[in-house]
Write a protein that holds these residues in place. Sequence first.
Motif, PDB file in Angstrom:
ATOM      1  N   ARG A  22       0.856  -1.178   0.000  1.00 44.73           N
ATOM      2  CA  ARG A  22       0.000   0.000   0.000  1.00 44.73           C
ATOM      3  C   ARG A  22       0.898   1.236   0.000  1.00 44.73           C
ATOM      4  O   ARG A  22       2.125   1.126   0.082  1.00 44.73           O
ATOM      5  CB  ARG A  22      -0.921  -0.011   1.214  1.00 44.73           C
ATOM      6  N   SER A  23       0.283   2.388  -0.109  1.00 44.26           N
ATOM      7  CA  SER A  23       1.055   3.627  -0.110  1.00 44.26           C
ATOM      8  C   SER A  23       0.840   4.380   1.196  1.00 44.26           C
ATOM      9  O   SER A  23      -0.033   4.029   2.000  1.00 44.26           O
ATOM     10  CB  SER A  23       0.648   4.506  -1.292  1.00 44.26           C
ATOM     11  N   THR A  24       1.635   5.426   1.392  1.00 43.30           N
ATOM     12  CA  THR A  24       1.532   6.229   2.618  1.00 43.30           C
ATOM     13  C   THR A  24       0.573   7.412   2.411  1.00 43.30           C
ATOM     14  O   THR A  24       0.771   8.493   2.975  1.00 43.30           O
ATOM     15  CB  THR A  24       2.914   6.733   3.064  1.00 43.30           C
ATOM     16  N   ILE A  25      -0.476   7.187   1.636  1.00 42.56           N
ATOM     17  CA  ILE A  25      -1.476   8.225   1.413  1.00 42.56           C
ATOM     18  C   ILE A  25      -2.057   8.776   2.723  1.00 42.56           C
ATOM     19  O   ILE A  25      -2.299   9.985   2.841  1.00 42.56           O
ATOM     20  CB  ILE A  25      -2.594   7.707   0.488  1.00 42.56           C
ATOM     21  N   PRO A  26      -2.313   7.949   3.762  1.00 40.08           N
ATOM     22  CA  PRO A  26      -2.812   8.544   5.010  1.00 40.08           C
ATOM     23  C   PRO A  26      -1.870   9.599   5.591  1.00 40.08           C
ATOM     24  O   PRO A  26      -2.324  10.608   6.138  1.00 40.08           O
ATOM     25  CB  PRO A  26      -2.958   7.336   5.945  1.00 40.08           C
ATOM     26  N   VAL A  27      -0.552   9.371   5.465  1.00 35.38           N
ATOM     27  CA  VAL A  27       0.419  10.369   5.936  1.00 35.38           C
ATOM     28  C   VAL A  27       0.319  11.617   5.072  1.00 35.38           C
ATOM     29  O   VAL A  27       0.352  12.744   5.575  1.00 35.38           O
ATOM     30  CB  VAL A  27       1.850   9.797   5.916  1.00 35.38           C
ATOM     31  N   LEU A  28       0.192  11.426   3.770  1.00 36.92           N
ATOM     32  CA  LEU A  28       0.061  12.564   2.851  1.00 36.92           C
ATOM     33  C   LEU A  28      -1.167  13.402   3.210  1.00 36.92           C
ATOM     34  O   LEU A  28      -1.093  14.633   3.305  1.00 36.92           O
ATOM     35  CB  LEU A  28      -0.028  12.051   1.416  1.00 36.92           C
ATOM     36  N   ARG A  29      -2.294  12.739   3.409  1.00 37.00           N
ATOM     37  CA  ARG A  29      -3.525  13.483   3.741  1.00 37.00           C
ATOM     38  C   ARG A  29      -3.363  14.254   5.059  1.00 37.00           C
ATOM     39  O   ARG A  29      -3.761  15.424   5.160  1.00 37.00           O
ATOM     40  CB  ARG A  29      -4.700  12.515   3.860  1.00 37.00           C
ATOM     41  N   ALA A  30      -2.771  13.594   6.057  1.00 39.51           N
ATOM     42  CA  ALA A  30      -2.573  14.263   7.340  1.00 39.51           C
ATOM     43  C   ALA A  30      -1.610  15.434   7.199  1.00 39.51           C
ATOM     44  O   ALA A  30      -1.789  16.490   7.824  1.00 39.51           O
ATOM     45  CB  ALA A  30      -2.060  13.270   8.378  1.00 39.51           C
ATOM     46  N   GLY A  31      -0.585  15.253   6.373  1.00 40.02           N
ATOM     47  CA  GLY A  31       0.367  16.327   6.151  1.00 40.02           C
ATOM     48  C   GLY A  31      -0.265  17.534   5.475  1.00 40.02           C
ATOM     49  O   GLY A  31      -0.047  18.682   5.886  1.00 40.02           O
ATOM     50  N   LEU A  32      -1.057  17.282   4.436  1.00 44.24           N
ATOM     51  CA  LEU A  32      -1.751  18.399   3.783  1.00 44.24           C
ATOM     52  C   LEU A  32      -2.715  19.082   4.745  1.00 44.24           C
ATOM     53  O   LEU A  32      -2.860  20.303   4.727  1.00 44.24           O
ATOM     54  CB  LEU A  32      -2.488  17.907   2.541  1.00 44.24           C
ATOM     55  N   GLY A  33      -3.369  18.278   5.588  1.00 43.82           N
ATOM     56  CA  GLY A  33      -4.263  18.871   6.576  1.00 43.82           C
ATOM     57  C   GLY A  33      -3.525  19.813   7.509  1.00 43.82           C
ATOM     58  O   GLY A  33      -4.012  20.906   7.833  1.00 43.82           O
ATOM     59  N   ALA A  34      -2.330  19.402   7.948  1.00 43.13           N
ATOM     60  CA  ALA A  34      -1.545  20.242   8.859  1.00 43.13           C
ATOM     61  C   ALA A  34      -0.991  21.477   8.167  1.00 43.13           C
ATOM     62  O   ALA A  34      -0.857  22.541   8.779  1.00 43.13           O
ATOM     63  CB  ALA A  34      -0.399  19.417   9.449  1.00 43.13           C
ATOM     64  N   LEU A  35      -0.707  21.357   6.868  1.00 41.23           N
ATOM     65  CA  LEU A  35      -0.053  22.437   6.146  1.00 41.23           C
ATOM     66  C   LEU A  35      -1.022  23.451   5.557  1.00 41.23           C
ATOM     67  O   LEU A  35      -0.760  24.655   5.568  1.00 41.23           O
ATOM     68  CB  LEU A  35       0.818  21.855   5.030  1.00 41.23           C
ATOM     69  N   VAL A  36      -2.143  22.977   5.034  1.00 41.03           N
ATOM     70  CA  VAL A  36      -3.075  23.907   4.370  1.00 41.03           C
ATOM     71  C   VAL A  36      -4.517  23.710   4.809  1.00 41.03           C
ATOM     72  O   VAL A  36      -5.412  24.374   4.291  1.00 41.03           O
ATOM     73  CB  VAL A  36      -2.981  23.797   2.830  1.00 41.03           C
ATOM     74  N   GLY A  37      -4.759  22.810   5.759  1.00 39.86           N
ATOM     75  CA  GLY A  37      -6.132  22.531   6.169  1.00 39.86           C
ATOM     76  C   GLY A  37      -6.629  23.366   7.324  1.00 39.86           C
ATOM     77  O   GLY A  37      -7.801  23.294   7.675  1.00 39.86           O
ATOM     78  N   GLY A  38      -5.752  24.179   7.901  1.00 37.85           N
ATOM     79  CA  GLY A  38      -6.158  25.003   9.032  1.00 37.85           C
ATOM     80  C   GLY A  38      -6.603  26.385   8.608  1.00 37.85           C
ATOM     81  O   GLY A  38      -6.775  26.676   7.417  1.00 37.85           O
ATOM     82  N   PRO A  39      -6.776  27.283   9.561  1.00 42.87           N
ATOM     83  CA  PRO A  39      -7.244  28.640   9.241  1.00 42.87           C
ATOM     84  C   PRO A  39      -6.243  29.463   8.447  1.00 42.87           C
ATOM     85  O   PRO A  39      -6.616  30.426   7.780  1.00 42.87           O
ATOM     86  CB  PRO A  39      -7.504  29.260  10.619  1.00 42.87           C
ATOM     87  N   ILE A  40      -4.964  29.079   8.514  1.00 42.94           N
ATOM     88  CA  ILE A  40      -3.916  29.784   7.779  1.00 42.94           C
ATOM     89  C   ILE A  40      -3.100  28.753   6.998  1.00 42.94           C
ATOM     90  O   ILE A  40      -2.723  27.708   7.543  1.00 42.94           O
ATOM     91  CB  ILE A  40      -2.994  30.579   8.720  1.00 42.94           C
ATOM     92  N   ALA A  41      -2.836  29.020   5.736  1.00 44.04           N
ATOM     93  CA  ALA A  41      -1.988  28.130   4.933  1.00 44.04           C
ATOM     94  C   ALA A  41      -0.534  28.312   5.347  1.00 44.04           C
ATOM     95  O   ALA A  41       0.008  29.416   5.262  1.00 44.04           O
ATOM     96  CB  ALA A  41      -2.162  28.431   3.448  1.00 44.04           C
ATOM     97  N   VAL A  42       0.073  27.231   5.812  1.00 40.72           N
ATOM     98  CA  VAL A  42       1.472  27.276   6.224  1.00 40.72           C
ATOM     99  C   VAL A  42       2.389  27.438   5.012  1.00 40.72           C
ATOM    100  O   VAL A  42       3.461  28.033   5.098  1.00 40.72           O
ATOM    101  CB  VAL A  42       1.830  25.998   7.010  1.00 40.72           C
TER     102      VAL A  42
END
Length: 382
Positions: free
Chosen positions: A314-334
């Motif tokens: 399998r791939s590490t897509i769950p890590v990718l999704r969590a990473g994008l959430g932390a980087l651009v999923g909050g109130p401010i785009a990191v």
Amino acid sequence: MRLQHPDGQTVHLAYGTNVHPAEDLAGILQQLETYATPMRERLGTDVLGLGLWLGAAVASELAADPEARRRLRRELDARGLEVVTLNGFPYREFHAPVVKRAVYSPDWADPARLRYTLDLARILVDLLPDDAARGSISTLPLGWREPWDGPHAGRVLRALDALAQGLAGLEVLTGRVVRVAFEPEPGCIIENTLQATVHLARVDRRWLGVCVDLAHLACAWEDPVAAVQRLARAGLPVVKVQVSAALEVADPGGAREVVARYAEPRFLHQTRTAGARRAFDDLDEALADGEAAGQPWRVHYHVPLHAEPEPPLRSTIPVLRAGLGALVGGPIAVCDHLEVETYTWSVLPVEQRPAGPRELAHGMAAELAWSRDTLHDLGLKP
């Protein structure tokens, strides 16, 4: 491809052209016609972003020739393509029959690396769209871990000071800002975000920061949220993100026959067991170690984002999704520069490889569509 974050920032999503081997201007222009234009049309977007890779020879040529830069800009504009980021990690011959550790040379102790990166910055200011806030260049994380001693480290620090000065001077000359992002990778001086906070502690943060490659972060078994928070606490800006996924092997013993098909001669596939407790510089080394088979692996092998590898892998897509959430999923785009970087299409197991340029363009367009839709789910809009 541009998206708008709820905070008002424009977030640029691009595909990385280091998947293509061209290293002269004619070849680069041909790859735009062969791949980028069909991708833009397939995605139905007016503008497609590229994370352009320029080898050292063509970078030197373009940096010295304003008319050649203007020509490249015209060719991009005519095709509905834009460039806000360059991939400055591979120096040359990234698709040679054997690359492996050669991709880490020259490192940042070698003046050639500084010259190359400043050449890229000079080119980028002329390629940037007029309304782009800034440009970015990703680069290697200082160098491979060996050799590394006090004099070597001292040369690197002096080079980073000279890099910041060169970027500052470029802004004075052109009015455009270009920042350079160091990309942690297994086996290098900077493997993870903790090491980034140590080795980049003295850099000028206006110009220099980190490129978070989400496949590399997964291979280091880092928690994405904790990693982004660590960089923020250290005041290190995330200048660029590589939207990428690695190969994950839950049961290496039971999947040995399948995972062995990913061992190939061109690229280095660093392998880490669960929690990064054991480290192997390449996949074949892990396969040869019987004791490693009892623990899950993550393998530095960028796999297509939109399609899972052959089971039981399998791939590490769950890590990718969590990473994008932390980087651009909050109130401010990191971070506002994202690049899909799956450069391994040509070395996938034979039955998974594209049959030709058309199929490759379709596959890369599917990755970009997947990434765009994932960002939409996080609240970003076209």
